[in-house]
Design an enzyme around this catalytic site. Structure first.
Site, mmCIF file in Angstrom:
data_model
loop_
_atom_site.group_PDB
_atom_site.id
_atom_site.type_symbol
_atom_site.label_atom_id
_atom_site.label_comp_id
_atom_site.label_asym_id
_atom_site.label_seq_id
_atom_site.Cartn_x
_atom_site.Cartn_y
_atom_site.Cartn_z
ATOM 1 N N VAL A 184 0.840 -1.142 0.025
ATOM 2 C CA VAL A 184 0.105 -0.108 -0.044
ATOM 3 C C VAL A 184 0.779 1.168 -0.221
ATOM 4 O O VAL A 184 -0.031 2.532 0.211
ATOM 5 C CB VAL A 184 -0.918 0.082 1.037
ATOM 6 C CG1 VAL A 184 -2.028 -1.012 1.131
ATOM 7 C CG2 VAL A 184 -0.294 -0.062 2.544
ATOM 8 N N GLY A 185 2.131 1.105 -0.089
ATOM 9 C CA GLY A 185 3.127 2.387 0.011
ATOM 10 C C GLY A 185 4.220 2.085 -0.082
ATOM 11 O O GLY A 185 4.923 0.880 -0.066
ATOM 12 N N GLN A 186 5.118 2.840 -0.663
ATOM 13 C CA GLN A 186 6.621 3.076 -1.117
ATOM 14 C C GLN A 186 7.215 4.077 -0.753
ATOM 15 O O GLN A 186 6.666 5.420 -1.264
ATOM 16 C CB GLN A 186 6.707 2.605 -2.551
ATOM 17 C CG GLN A 186 8.234 2.243 -2.986
ATOM 18 C CD GLN A 186 8.778 1.146 -2.235
ATOM 19 O OE1 GLN A 186 8.137 0.102 -2.550
ATOM 20 N NE2 GLN A 186 9.841 1.327 -1.722
ATOM 21 N N GLY A 187 8.482 4.225 -0.070
ATOM 22 C CA GLY A 187 9.234 5.520 0.300
ATOM 23 C C GLY A 187 10.654 5.197 -0.165
ATOM 24 O O GLY A 187 10.889 4.074 -0.379
ATOM 25 N N GLY B 230 12.047 2.385 2.722
ATOM 26 C CA GLY B 230 11.200 1.089 2.686
ATOM 27 C C GLY B 230 10.084 1.204 2.180
ATOM 28 O O GLY B 230 9.500 1.803 1.366
ATOM 29 N N SER B 231 9.305 -0.035 2.270
ATOM 30 C CA SER B 231 7.819 -0.127 1.963
ATOM 31 C C SER B 231 6.576 -0.353 3.051
ATOM 32 O O SER B 231 7.248 -0.518 4.069
ATOM 33 C CB SER B 231 7.749 -1.427 0.990
ATOM 34 O OG SER B 231 8.390 -2.331 1.612
ATOM 35 N N VAL B 232 5.583 -0.147 2.629
ATOM 36 C CA VAL B 232 4.343 -0.344 3.602
ATOM 37 C C VAL B 232 3.567 -1.457 2.875
ATOM 38 O O VAL B 232 3.050 -1.331 1.703
ATOM 39 C CB VAL B 232 3.706 0.966 3.790
ATOM 40 C CG1 VAL B 232 2.725 0.594 4.791
ATOM 41 C CG2 VAL B 232 4.379 2.030 4.295
ATOM 42 N N LYS C 22 5.142 -1.362 8.009
ATOM 43 C CA LYS C 22 6.280 -0.608 7.526
ATOM 44 C C LYS C 22 7.565 -1.180 7.587
ATOM 45 O O LYS C 22 7.985 -1.588 8.717
ATOM 46 C CB LYS C 22 6.314 0.975 8.023
ATOM 47 C CG LYS C 22 7.500 1.567 7.267
ATOM 48 C CD LYS C 22 7.694 3.074 7.904
ATOM 49 C CE LYS C 22 6.396 4.120 7.877
ATOM 50 N NZ LYS C 22 6.805 5.276 8.249
ATOM 51 N N ASP D 58 7.200 19.174 8.713
ATOM 52 C CA ASP D 58 7.157 18.803 7.469
ATOM 53 C C ASP D 58 5.742 18.304 7.181
ATOM 54 O O ASP D 58 5.570 17.345 6.544
ATOM 55 C CB ASP D 58 8.268 17.742 6.975
ATOM 56 C CG ASP D 58 8.535 17.883 5.542
ATOM 57 O OD1 ASP D 58 8.126 18.702 4.799
ATOM 58 O OD2 ASP D 58 8.853 16.490 5.038
#
Length: 607
Positions: free
Chosen positions: A214-217, A220-222, A237, A331
């Site tokens: 459901v996510g990517q940063g 790392g990833s989620v 995460k 932020d």
């Protein structure tokens, strides 16, 4: 709100502050296990209550002989008189008062060069005091403090619940025929053995069944995941330790973990589990299924005034919950707010909330501001600026998800590396509210350099949207809305800096601040098919959605090629990271003592 000042180096009594944190932990345990209601009892009442609860266990006191104490006056059977670990050692009880009144019970060892105890506190050298006030030392001391509190309270809780289970089992066993008793005793003993083994088992990645990404940063990833034994649905995460070390992000990750474990607010995402292995660290948080506010805003374009007011109200309450914990976000972006199943929002992503920006980050922002000195920014009307921003969103899906990121919502004093306080978050919320009512951020440009230039010259660039074209008349602002945003996007000395000031502004005069979650129906409520519906997040099997993360993957590849050339993080770099959220597990009926084992209680902060 005054606790936000704790982010600066500690100048007061650090021992008292840590004792206060321990006191909160102590009260939380007692309330959670039903031993007393913290707010209704004095310290003496708490001690007597604890003695009544645990006396029947016939526990042998640890190190109870008098020779184990420097002075006989120190010997106390009260749990609240146990010494608490602190960088400035003191004999403190739970109320923060000195437990041991004898000022001379510690031997004078100054002649050997060791610290000397006097009047209940340790005299430290200047060098030692400098170490004591360092944020890293403060955190390690608190971790040690919490570890021992967790350890002994869990031990006491286990003994208490085990005795309760045994009592219920014996009562029920008397009602059973003799022919069944041996079998039931065998089953009971088997359950207790399983229970003990489970207490010793460390949580691991294998305890979770991953469902979908459901996510990517950048680090790392989620993943949407389900915990196999409890069936809890979580957002997991996963971050690589080596990458975090290389990018100097360990402190930020630990900060996020500390905030999540401390948070107990409906406005902040809850942490359920935190654990690690040799390669990665893991944060298992509550899954908020409605997607982020950026997606909602991008799909909506411009919000109606009463809808924008609703979301602004919840955002200010969420950031105030963070400020009350003593943190500044710094932020804030629309991506940091998630939409829950009920339509209400929650604040997440606290990685940069430590109050300390690395020197490299500060220097890079200063350089960016200097580089745009000669950038020629064309004059644009409000309608043109809105159109440019909408075009960028539609044609360049990476724009709103850039790893590098533009400073659309960041206060100027943060970008310049100057001193700041929590009012920088009010600047960011003012920018988000501006975008809600206008359809574009107040300082956005056709590219990142133009955005930096607009922010550097923010007084000239910040203008009230006004439209004469009949097609755009509905986008004109109300006077009270513009006045409110002007109190957020302004110089620090004139900026709103407290929730009370926000609440008293005429724009929010009709808002029931105390009952926002019950008094108002959110403008948008996610349409979910199940508890694992991830439809409001990007589809990582879809090429179009994946194009947003091209820059992310490129950065990850570059980091991966550099990681091996640097030293790996120290083994103790993530000490104190492990966490399990608390769940009650008291037996409720005698039949449960025979038919089903009690679920294992969860643990708090563990090393």
């Amino acid at each position: 709100m005054n606790r936000v000042n704790d982010m600066s180096p500690v100048e007061g009594d650090l021992g008292l502050q840590l004792s206060s944190e321990a006191d909160k932990k102590f009260d939380a345990y007692m309330k959670r296990h039903g031993l007393f209601e913290p707010g209704n009892l004095s310290n003496n009442d708490k001690e007597r209550n604890l003695e009544d609860q645990f006396n029947s266990m016939k526990l042998s006191p640890v190190a109870s002989s008098k020779e184990n104490y420097p002075d006989n006056h120190m010997h106390s059977k009260h749990i609240s008189k146990l010494p608490i670990a602190s960088p400035i050692p003191r004999g403190l009880d739970r109320s923060g008062e000195l437990s041991y009144k004898d000022n001379n019970h510690w031997s004078d060892r100054s002649s050997t060069g060791s610290p000397r105890w006097e009047n209940g506190s340790m005299n430290l050298s200047v060098e030692e005091m400098e170490k004591v006030v360092q944020p890293k030392v403060k955190r390690m001391a608190t971790i040690c403090q919490m570890f021992f509190l967790d350890h002994y309270f869990e031990q006491l809780h286990y003994l208490y619940t085990r005795k309760q289970r045994a009592r219920l089992f014996e009562e029920q066993l008397l009602k059973e025929p003799d022919s069944r008793r041996d079998e039931l005793v065998k089953r009971y003993n088997g359950r207790e053995r399983v229970y003990l083994r489970k207490r010793r088992t460390r949580i691991s990645h294998g305890d979770f069944q991953t469902i979908t990404q459901v996510g990517q940063g950048g680090y790392g990833s989620v993943w949407l995941a389900r915990k196999r034994d409890t069936k809890e649905i979580v957002a997991l995460k996963i971050m690589n330790k080596s990458v975090l070390h290389k990018m100097d992000e360990i402190r930020h990750v630990l900060t996020e973990r500390d905030i999540l474990t401390t948070a107990n607010s409906e406005w902040l995402v809850r942490l359920l589990y935190a654990f690690q292995d040799t390669s990665n660290i893991y944060l298992a948080m509550e899954f908020v299924p409605g997607g982020d506010f950026r997606t909602l805003l991008s799909n909506s374009g411009v919000l109606r005034d009463h809808h924008a007011k609703f979301y602004a109200t919840e955002m200010f309450l969420a950031i105030d919950a963070l400020h009350q914990l003593g943190y500044i976000h710094r932020d804030l972006k629309p991506e940091n707010f998630l939409v829950g199943a009920s339509g209400h929002i929650k604040l997440t992503d606290f990685g940069l909330s430590s109050g300390i920006i690395s020197k490299k980050k500060i220097e890079s922002m200063k350089i960016r501001l200097q580089e745009v000195n000669n950038v020629v920014v064309p004059e644009r009307s409000m309608r043109e600026r809105r159109q440019v921003f909408r075009t960028l969103l539609s044609q360049d899906p990476v724009y709103a998800h850039s790893v590098v990121g533009s400073p659309d919502y960041m206060a100027p004093e943060v970008l310049r590396g100057e001193n700041y306080n929590h009012s920088v978050d009010y600047w960011s919320l003012g920018c988000i509210m501006y975008e809600c009512l206008s359809g574009f951020p107040p300082f956005s440009g056709s590219n990142v350099n133009e955005t930096w230039s607009n922010l550097k010259n923010w007084r000239k660039c910040f203008q009230r949207p006004h439209y004469d074209d009949p097609r755009d008349l509905e986008f004109n602002w109300r006077d009270d809305a513009w006045d409110f945003v002007c109190h957020c996007i302004t110089d620090p000395k004139d900026r709103f800096c407290s929730l009370k000031q926000v609440m008293q502004h005429p724009y929010f005069s009709k808002i029931d601040w105390k009952n926002v979650r019950t008094a108002y129906r959110p403008p948008f409520v996610p349409d979910l098919n199940s508890e694992i519906d991830a439809g409001y997040f990007d589809d990582f099997t879809n090429e179009n959605d994946m194009s947003k993360y091209k820059e992310v993957h490129e950065k990850q590849a570059a980091i991966a090629n550099m990681v091996n050339t640097f030293n790996k993080p120290k083994r103790n770099a993530f000490i104190g990271f492990t966490f399990r959220h608390q769940k009650n597990s008291h037996p409720t009926s005698s039949s449960s003592a025979l038919s089903s084992p009690l679920s294992a209680p969860s643990f708090g902060t563990l090393l």
